[in-house]
Design a protein around this motif. Structure first.
Motif, PDB file in Angstrom:
ATOM      1  N   PHE A  14       0.935  -1.122  -0.167  1.00 45.81           N
ATOM      2  CA  PHE A  14      -0.022  -0.070  -0.102  1.00 45.81           C
ATOM      3  C   PHE A  14       0.800   1.354  -0.088  1.00 45.81           C
ATOM      4  CE2 PHE A  14      -2.814   3.372   1.943  1.00 45.81           C
ATOM      5  CZ  PHE A  14      -4.045   3.003   1.124  1.00 45.81           C
ATOM      6  N   SER A  15       1.792   1.317   0.867  1.00 44.81           N
ATOM      7  CA  SER A  15       2.734   2.335   0.682  1.00 44.81           C
ATOM      8  C   SER A  15       3.622   2.537  -0.567  1.00 44.81           C
ATOM      9  CB  SER A  15       4.051   2.175   2.024  1.00 44.81           C
ATOM     10  OG  SER A  15       3.404   1.972   2.896  1.00 44.81           O
ATOM     11  N   PRO A  26       4.710   1.164  -8.483  1.00 51.87           N
ATOM     12  CA  PRO A  26       3.578   0.017  -8.724  1.00 51.87           C
ATOM     13  C   PRO A  26       4.045  -1.415  -9.015  1.00 51.87           C
ATOM     14  CG  PRO A  26       3.524   1.559 -10.374  1.00 51.87           C
ATOM     15  CD  PRO A  26       4.711   1.999  -9.223  1.00 51.87           C
ATOM     16  N   ILE A  27       5.148  -1.682  -9.620  1.00 51.05           N
ATOM     17  CA  ILE A  27       5.816  -3.059  -9.660  1.00 51.05           C
ATOM     18  C   ILE A  27       6.043  -3.763  -8.194  1.00 51.05           C
ATOM     19  CG2 ILE A  27       7.704  -4.262 -10.652  1.00 51.05           C
ATOM     20  CD1 ILE A  27       7.665  -2.203 -13.073  1.00 51.05           C
ATOM     21  N   LYS A  28       6.942  -2.891  -7.546  1.00 54.34           N
ATOM     22  CA  LYS A  28       7.213  -3.610  -6.171  1.00 54.34           C
ATOM     23  C   LYS A  28       5.957  -3.668  -5.401  1.00 54.34           C
ATOM     24  CE  LYS A  28      12.040  -1.816  -5.957  1.00 54.34           C
ATOM     25  NZ  LYS A  28      12.969  -1.370  -4.843  1.00 54.34           N
ATOM     26  N   ALA A  29       4.950  -2.753  -5.474  1.00 52.02           N
ATOM     27  CA  ALA A  29       3.573  -2.722  -4.828  1.00 52.02           C
ATOM     28  C   ALA A  29       2.905  -4.037  -4.978  1.00 52.02           C
ATOM     29  CB  ALA A  29       2.671  -1.875  -4.990  1.00 52.02           C
ATOM     30  N   PHE A  30       2.848  -4.481  -6.501  1.00 53.45           N
ATOM     31  CA  PHE A  30       2.302  -5.685  -6.908  1.00 53.45           C
ATOM     32  C   PHE A  30       3.172  -6.796  -6.457  1.00 53.45           C
ATOM     33  CE2 PHE A  30       2.708  -9.247  -9.994  1.00 53.45           C
ATOM     34  CZ  PHE A  30       1.133  -9.356 -10.377  1.00 53.45           C
ATOM     35  N   GLY A  44      -4.883  -9.279   0.780  1.00 55.07           N
ATOM     36  CA  GLY A  44      -3.735  -9.435  -0.337  1.00 55.07           C
ATOM     37  C   GLY A  44      -4.385  -9.911  -1.323  1.00 55.07           C
ATOM     38  N   GLN A  45      -5.308 -10.780  -1.719  1.00 57.63           N
ATOM     39  CA  GLN A  45      -6.043 -11.033  -2.863  1.00 57.63           C
ATOM     40  C   GLN A  45      -6.932 -10.044  -3.557  1.00 57.63           C
ATOM     41  OE1 GLN A  45      -8.260 -14.278  -1.105  1.00 57.63           O
ATOM     42  NE2 GLN A  45      -6.827 -15.763  -1.538  1.00 57.63           N
ATOM     43  N   PHE A  46      -7.497  -9.189  -2.521  1.00 55.96           N
ATOM     44  CA  PHE A  46      -8.325  -7.998  -3.068  1.00 55.96           C
ATOM     45  C   PHE A  46      -7.417  -7.039  -3.487  1.00 55.96           C
ATOM     46  CE2 PHE A  46      -9.463  -3.484  -1.901  1.00 55.96           C
ATOM     47  CZ  PHE A  46     -10.390  -3.481  -2.663  1.00 55.96           C
ATOM     48  N   PHE A  47      -6.313  -6.713  -2.912  1.00 54.87           N
ATOM     49  CA  PHE A  47      -5.338  -5.881  -3.508  1.00 54.87           C
ATOM     50  C   PHE A  47      -4.732  -6.120  -4.915  1.00 54.87           C
ATOM     51  CE2 PHE A  47      -5.361  -3.725   0.648  1.00 54.87           C
ATOM     52  CZ  PHE A  47      -5.645  -2.578   0.632  1.00 54.87           C
ATOM     53  N   THR A  58       1.426  -4.579 -13.291  1.00 55.77           N
ATOM     54  CA  THR A  58       1.280  -5.488 -14.062  1.00 55.77           C
ATOM     55  C   THR A  58       0.487  -5.380 -15.337  1.00 55.77           C
ATOM     56  OG1 THR A  58       0.892  -8.014 -14.187  1.00 55.77           O
ATOM     57  CG2 THR A  58      -0.609  -6.629 -12.852  1.00 55.77           C
ATOM     58  N   ARG A  59       0.588  -6.215 -16.485  1.00 51.86           N
ATOM     59  CA  ARG A  59      -0.426  -6.116 -17.273  1.00 51.86           C
ATOM     60  C   ARG A  59      -2.122  -6.277 -16.910  1.00 51.86           C
ATOM     61  NH1 ARG A  59       1.949  -9.105 -22.506  1.00 51.86           N
ATOM     62  NH2 ARG A  59       2.815  -7.330 -23.098  1.00 51.86           N
ATOM     63  N   LYS A  60      -2.982  -5.578 -17.383  1.00 55.03           N
ATOM     64  CA  LYS A  60      -4.426  -5.725 -17.161  1.00 55.03           C
ATOM     65  C   LYS A  60      -4.704  -6.896 -17.610  1.00 55.03           C
ATOM     66  CE  LYS A  60      -8.449  -2.779 -17.675  1.00 55.03           C
ATOM     67  NZ  LYS A  60      -8.995  -1.476 -18.040  1.00 55.03           N
ATOM     68  N   ASN A  61      -5.537  -7.599 -16.631  1.00 56.61           N
ATOM     69  CA  ASN A  61      -6.121  -8.902 -16.623  1.00 56.61           C
ATOM     70  C   ASN A  61      -7.363  -9.020 -15.929  1.00 56.61           C
ATOM     71  OD1 ASN A  61      -6.549 -11.648 -16.615  1.00 56.61           O
ATOM     72  ND2 ASN A  61      -4.536 -12.155 -17.100  1.00 56.61           N
ATOM     73  N   LEU A  62      -8.387  -8.719 -16.618  1.00 54.27           N
ATOM     74  CA  LEU A  62      -9.599  -8.550 -15.913  1.00 54.27           C
ATOM     75  C   LEU A  62     -10.097 -10.095 -15.499  1.00 54.27           C
ATOM     76  CD1 LEU A  62     -11.761  -6.138 -17.922  1.00 54.27           C
ATOM     77  CD2 LEU A  62     -10.420  -5.791 -15.789  1.00 54.27           C
ATOM     78  N   GLU A  63      -9.651 -11.109 -16.089  1.00 52.63           N
ATOM     79  CA  GLU A  63      -9.963 -12.569 -15.810  1.00 52.63           C
ATOM     80  C   GLU A  63      -9.207 -12.903 -14.152  1.00 52.63           C
ATOM     81  OE1 GLU A  63      -9.285 -11.807 -18.716  1.00 52.63           O
ATOM     82  OE2 GLU A  63     -11.216 -11.967 -19.676  1.00 52.63           O
ATOM     83  N   LYS A  64      -7.973 -12.609 -14.184  1.00 52.50           N
ATOM     84  CA  LYS A  64      -7.407 -12.588 -13.093  1.00 52.50           C
ATOM     85  C   LYS A  64      -7.805 -11.833 -11.881  1.00 52.50           C
ATOM     86  CE  LYS A  64      -2.745 -14.533 -14.384  1.00 52.50           C
ATOM     87  NZ  LYS A  64      -1.305 -14.469 -14.535  1.00 52.50           N
ATOM     88  N   ALA A  65      -8.098 -10.578 -12.082  1.00 51.36           N
ATOM     89  CA  ALA A  65      -8.868  -9.689 -11.142  1.00 51.36           C
ATOM     90  C   ALA A  65     -10.190 -10.330 -10.761  1.00 51.36           C
ATOM     91  CB  ALA A  65      -9.190  -8.266 -11.698  1.00 51.36           C
ATOM     92  N   PHE A  66     -10.925 -11.065 -11.790  1.00 49.92           N
ATOM     93  CA  PHE A  66     -12.025 -11.657 -11.124  1.00 49.92           C
ATOM     94  C   PHE A  66     -11.936 -12.733 -10.175  1.00 49.92           C
ATOM     95  CE2 PHE A  66     -15.171 -14.951 -11.849  1.00 49.92           C
ATOM     96  CZ  PHE A  66     -16.348 -14.450 -11.346  1.00 49.92           C
TER      97      PHE A  66
END
Length: 193
Positions: A14-15, A26-30, A44-47, A58-66
């Motif tokens: 988050f920081s 954002p890469i290190k946050a990911f 962790g799963q939510f973030f 990371t690359r946008k991936n709506l299926e992984k987000a879902f």
């Protein structure tokens, strides 16, 4: 399920995501969110789901987000339930399903998630995944507005302005628009003229 280690990953992520005490990365946050998600932490799963949804680090991936929102929602994470409802409402990463969106918003709203209360109000107002019910929409907007949700304050103001789900009351509508406008809600500012 929380462990001290997964909380540390989330706080560091988050920081790094928001540049708190450091330069945003954002890469290190990911990577930190991924560590927490791998430890089966629902936050962790939510973030991590948010990272995939928005392409942060990371690359946008709506299926992984879902998929990640689904896991976190199953564990009772109300933010994930809300985001999963959004996925179903809009067909992002899954097939559009208004009934499932409604069910998820209901679950998260019952737990006090004001965003879910607001979207559940919209569902009732417009008959999305349920039967149209302006009184229930009014009640949900009221709950979320009392908790400080400015979008709900605006919609509640519209209910009072038009007498939808309640008795018409222009003074209350004005008060709600003013309160939301003070918090920089542009829809409220527009409604005030």
């Amino acid at each position: 399920m929380f462990s001290k280690r997964s909380i540390d990953y989330i706080l560091l992520g988050f920081s790094l995501e928001n540049g708190i005490g450091t330069i945003p990365n954002p890469i290190k946050a990911f990577i930190e969110f991924q560590k927490a998600a791998n430890a089966k932490d629902s936050f962790g799963q939510f973030f991590l789901g948010r990272c995939y949804e928005n392409g942060w680090g990371t690359r946008k991936n709506l299926e992984k987000a879902f998929q990640l929102y689904s896991k976190a929602a199953e564990a009772g994470n109300t933010n994930a339930q809300y985001n999963l409802g959004w996925c179903y409402l809009n067909g992002e990463g899954t097939t559009k399903n208004l009934e499932k969106a409604f069910q998820l918003y209901s679950k998260a709203a019952e737990a006090g998630n004001t965003y879910a209360q607001f979207n559940l109000g919209i569902s009732y107002e417009n008959g999305l995944g349920t039967t149209k019910n302006l009184e229930k929409a009014f009640q949900l907007y009221s709950k979320a507005a009392e908790a400080g949700n400015t979008d709900a304050q605006v919609n509640l103001g519209v209910c009072y302005q038009n007498g939808e789900g309640t008795t018409k009351n222009l003074e209350k509508a004005f008060q709600l628009y003013s309160k939301a406008a003070e918090a920089d809600n542009t829809n409220a500012q527009y409604n005030l003229g």
